[in-house]
Design an enzyme around this catalytic site. Sequence first.
Site, short mmCIF file in Angstrom:
data_model
loop_
_atom_site.label_atom_id
_atom_site.label_comp_id
_atom_site.label_asym_id
_atom_site.label_seq_id
_atom_site.Cartn_x
_atom_site.Cartn_y
_atom_site.Cartn_z
N PRO A 131 6.95 -2.15 -2.79
CA PRO A 131 7.30 -3.51 -3.04
C PRO A 131 8.81 -3.69 -2.92
O PRO A 131 9.59 -3.13 -3.66
CB PRO A 131 6.82 -3.70 -4.47
CG PRO A 131 5.77 -2.66 -4.70
CD PRO A 131 5.98 -1.63 -3.68
N GLU A 132 9.22 -4.43 -1.93
CA GLU A 132 10.62 -4.84 -1.81
C GLU A 132 10.71 -6.26 -2.36
O GLU A 132 9.75 -6.73 -2.97
CB GLU A 132 11.05 -4.73 -0.33
CG GLU A 132 10.83 -3.31 0.22
CD GLU A 132 11.22 -3.11 1.66
OE1 GLU A 132 12.20 -3.72 2.10
OE2 GLU A 132 10.54 -2.34 2.36
#
Length: 269
Positions: free
Chosen positions: A2-3
């Site tokens: 998850p960015e």
Amino acid sequence: MPELPEVETTRRGLDPHVAGRRIVTLTVHEPRLRWRVPEDLAAKLAGQRITGTGRRAKYLLIRLESGTLLVHLGMSGTLRILPADTPRVAHDHYDLLLESGNALRFNDPRRFGSLHYTSGDPRQHPLLARLAPEPLEPEFDPDYMWRITRRRRASIKQVLMNSRLVVGVGNIYASETLFRARIRPRRQAQSLSRDEATRLVKEVRAVLSQAIKVGGTTLRNYVGADGEPGYFRQRLYVYGLKECRVCGTAVRRLTQQGRSSYYCPICQR
DNA sequence: ATGGGCACCTGGCTGC
DNA sequence: TGCAGCCAGGTGCCCA
């Protein structure tokens, strides 16, 4: 992880289900995350109302009446909203049970995620205090990029991945941003021209906001708060691809600081 | 100050 | 079929 786009997608999916709701309790099934979830956290949260959600870099903020929860998804974390009686599965770590009958459930196979609580100003929390400006805010502009790349010998990819200089951009979006800005990942930061610095800022913003629009990128584990994957994968130009989506040339893969970078030798200089 | 390397985890895939 | 080896969306911390 998850960015940034995946964290923001999670936040947006969560917000309507949690804002204004009261917490019944926190149930921790597996406290071992990057930092152990403290035993006494449940007692601090019980009965508190959630006033809203926020995000700083890749940290999801859940604002309470008298404090803030800091949630990090690590590499493989998901935070979903589910009916509280949904059976648990492997790697479910904790449930934040709400008065509505729903639970916020955190699942994280690799355990690089984390959960912190602070009763003070979250911006002063040690994990947040030294982070770079938000990439979608005005202060992240060409002048800023120009300034931080001067006299810096590290590669531009490392600069994009350094949270004291740039936040929200992780391994996927670093490659994609550099592709769109037509800059090779190994270029020394100080070698960027003014024009390249300007392009980089523009493309960081474009990549992150376009990814948010389609719910982020799902390669494997990631799903948003509603359990839906993100569709940005279809818009990737080089990351994880064999051929450049623009010119068809074989994509090159290299390792920087132990992470893979992808680039097109024709489109990028 | 800057940069590099290591650490923390589990799981999926590849190739022998 | 089994197993070793490698790879994966992050980042804090220690050392030079």
